[in-house]
Design an enzyme around this catalytic site. Sequence first.
Site, PDB file in Angstrom:
ATOM      1  N   GLU A   6       0.824  -1.222   0.000  1.00  0.00           N
ATOM      2  CA  GLU A   6       0.000   0.000   0.000  1.00  0.00           C
ATOM      3  C   GLU A   6       0.853   1.265   0.000  1.00  0.00           C
ATOM      4  OE1 GLU A   6      -3.460  -0.150   0.060  1.00  0.00           O
ATOM      5  OE2 GLU A   6      -3.424  -2.342   0.105  1.00  0.00           O
ATOM      6  N   HIS A 204     -15.956  -2.987   4.246  1.00  0.00           N
ATOM      7  CA  HIS A 204     -14.563  -2.741   3.839  1.00  0.00           C
ATOM      8  C   HIS A 204     -13.585  -2.535   5.001  1.00  0.00           C
ATOM      9  CE1 HIS A 204     -16.640  -1.172  -0.044  1.00  0.00           C
ATOM     10  NE2 HIS A 204     -16.713  -2.484   0.084  1.00  0.00           N
ATOM     11  N   ASN A 264      -9.118   6.481   5.779  1.00  0.00           N
ATOM     12  CA  ASN A 264      -9.100   6.041   4.386  1.00  0.00           C
ATOM     13  C   ASN A 264      -8.178   6.919   3.533  1.00  0.00           C
ATOM     14  OD1 ASN A 264     -10.800   5.943   1.559  1.00  0.00           O
ATOM     15  ND2 ASN A 264     -11.067   4.100   2.752  1.00  0.00           N
ATOM     16  N   HIS A 309      -8.459   6.470  -0.258  1.00  0.00           N
ATOM     17  CA  HIS A 309      -8.114   5.072  -0.568  1.00  0.00           C
ATOM     18  C   HIS A 309      -9.200   4.458  -1.452  1.00  0.00           C
ATOM     19  CE1 HIS A 309      -7.131   0.736   0.262  1.00  0.00           C
ATOM     20  NE2 HIS A 309      -5.913   1.215   0.156  1.00  0.00           N
TER      21      HIS A 309
HETATM   22  O1  DAV Z   1     -16.337   3.482   8.066  1.00  0.00           O
HETATM   23  O2  DAV Z   1     -18.381   3.629   7.509  1.00  0.00           O
HETATM   24  C1  DAV Z   1     -16.701   3.266   4.840  1.00  0.00           C
HETATM   25  C2  DAV Z   1     -16.656   2.501   3.538  1.00  0.00           C
HETATM   26  C3  DAV Z   1     -15.298   2.404   2.994  1.00  0.00           C
HETATM   27  N1  DAV Z   1     -15.301   1.887   1.633  1.00  0.00           N
HETATM   28  C4  DAV Z   1     -17.248   3.240   7.291  1.00  0.00           C
HETATM   29  C5  DAV Z   1     -16.970   2.434   6.023  1.00  0.00           C
END
Ligand code: DAV
Length: 319
Positions: A6, A204, A264, A309
């Site tokens: 990453e 995720h 993220n 991300h």
């Molecule tokens: O933390 O609510 C976000 C989704 C990331 N793809 C959350 C998940």
Amino acid sequence: MNVINEWDPLKKVVVGVADYATIPPLDISLRTVNYADVKDESTIHQGQYPKQVIDEANEDLETLSNFLTSCGVEVVRPRREPVKYYNYCPRDTVIAYGNKAIAAPMSLRARENEYLAYAEHLENVHVVPNYQEDDMYNLACLGDPDVLALRNHHPKFDAANVIKANDKLMYLVSNSGNKYGAQYLQELLNVPVHTLENVYSYMHIDSTVAFLREGLMLVNPSRVKSKDMLPKEFQDWDIIFSPEPVDIGHYPGWCNSSKWINVNLLSVSPSLVILEKHQHNLRTELEKYGIECAMLPMRHSRTLGGCFHCVTLDLVRQS
Ligand code: DAV
């Protein structure tokens, strides 16, 4: 294509587009995977996102693309064509590892073919068979975070349930990825896939853990409360527990992520990451480890469910 972690210097990346972003009609996959915590389904907004959201998200994606280009990164974009869900988060649909691109057996039916909008930029694509029948989904997950949305009789996962650390991967078992998916990936890629379990039931891994360099990770302390909640193969890493995020809010009525979307982040290199521009406390923390932070806008990261991300997919990093 070549990427195995990453953090190595980023050379080529897909940056998403927000055009046509839509919440499709509710089916069993959407109800259980995205909205297991919602009691009254009449409160779920469906249809195309408001124009303001799409336009502002596109502006921020443009700013991101320009910044990456100025860092010497080649940026490619999905085709801007009507889509059932969205092309805002290319991270969700494809795992690039080594010279392979794995098109994930998406947890949401509407996202099955999403990767085709950027498939022309991928090489060596392996499409995982995608079992979509109703018996894949467990309605008992509604209102109960201890029951997961996906049953385990076929591999099913979003690509964003996985993060890479050279010779091993970390995989979140949650509503968007079952255990069978981790086994499948381990066999396909011939690399250990270590599961993170019982920390976060929803979507995720990338608002829960971010790898910053070999031996250093950022974690979300509201989910990973101590080192021993991590897979044992990662317990010798140094951990930065993220400070409380600044909640940037969401468009009224439309929300697809928690305030922890600050975790993220996207690494441009082991010494430079891109952070949402209000996250000053996190910036101070990362700077203590010699990591510079570019502070960029992503106004609808909570509305659309993705920050830096999620909205990217690294295709080449210089190892
Ligand atoms: O933390 O609510 C976000 C989704 C990331 N793809 C959350 C998940």
